[in-house]
Motif scaffolding. Structure first.
Motif, PDB file in Angstrom:
ATOM      1  N   ARG A  88       0.827  -1.214   0.000  1.00 42.34           N
ATOM      2  CA  ARG A  88       0.000   0.000   0.000  1.00 42.34           C
ATOM      3  C   ARG A  88       0.859   1.261   0.000  1.00 42.34           C
ATOM      4  NH1 ARG A  88      -4.401  -0.133   4.555  1.00 42.34           N
ATOM      5  NH2 ARG A  88      -4.852   1.872   3.587  1.00 42.34           N
ATOM      6  N   ASP A 143      -4.324   3.839   7.716  1.00 41.70           N
ATOM      7  CA  ASP A 143      -4.146   4.863   6.687  1.00 41.70           C
ATOM      8  C   ASP A 143      -3.063   5.866   7.066  1.00 41.70           C
ATOM      9  OD1 ASP A 143      -6.029   3.731   5.029  1.00 41.70           O
ATOM     10  OD2 ASP A 143      -7.626   5.145   5.561  1.00 41.70           O
ATOM     11  N   SER A 183      -4.638   5.064  -3.296  1.00 39.28           N
ATOM     12  CA  SER A 183      -4.710   3.605  -3.388  1.00 39.28           C
ATOM     13  C   SER A 183      -5.076   3.207  -4.808  1.00 39.28           C
ATOM     14  CB  SER A 183      -5.731   3.055  -2.396  1.00 39.28           C
ATOM     15  OG  SER A 183      -7.009   3.564  -2.702  1.00 39.28           O
TER      16      SER A 183
END
Length: 126
Positions: free
Chosen positions: A24, A52, A117
């Motif tokens: 990610r 996140d 993303s």
């Protein structure tokens, strides 16, 4: 072999493995570079504590940027002051108060985690 867990989201219980973090963060770093982040750029990050935030922080560092964290609980005047003092032109956030405070600053690029993303193969096409 067990996957190494680097974070458990206290709100959802979802686990983030080292491999997921690396993947990610790599995708997000590519997106940051495509958005114009260059080595030495200050990037404001105003996200709740969780996966996140960790991904965004790693991505900014991987893109060569300098992380300037903004706690999500700050009130609007304090947020506005910190954003102004940072002199940053890039911010990663989905916090309404931070987005509003950035409107009167040098911030020109505002990204959410959704913007950072996606499929890395798509990002590397010419």
């Amino acid at each position: 072999m067990d996957e190494r867990i680097v974070m458990v989201d206290s709100g959802t219980g979802l686990k983030l493995t080292e491999e997921q973090l690396d993947e990610r963060s790599a995708v997000a770093a590519i997106r940051l570079r495509h958005a114009g982040v260059r080595a030495g750029d200050t990037v404001l990050i105003c996200l709740p504590v969780g996966p996140d935030l960790l991904v965004a922080t790693d991505a900014v560092i991987a893109a060569g940027g300098v992380v300037w964290p903004l706690p999500v609980h700050l009130d609007a005047p304090v947020l506005r002051d910190r954003i102004q003092k940072s002199r940053a032109r890039v911010m990663i956030s989905n916090v309404r108060e931070a987005l509003e405070a950035a409107e009167e600053s040098r911030v020109r690029i505002v990204l959410s985690m959704a913007d950072l993303s996606g499929d890395p193969a798509v990002l590397q096409r010419p």
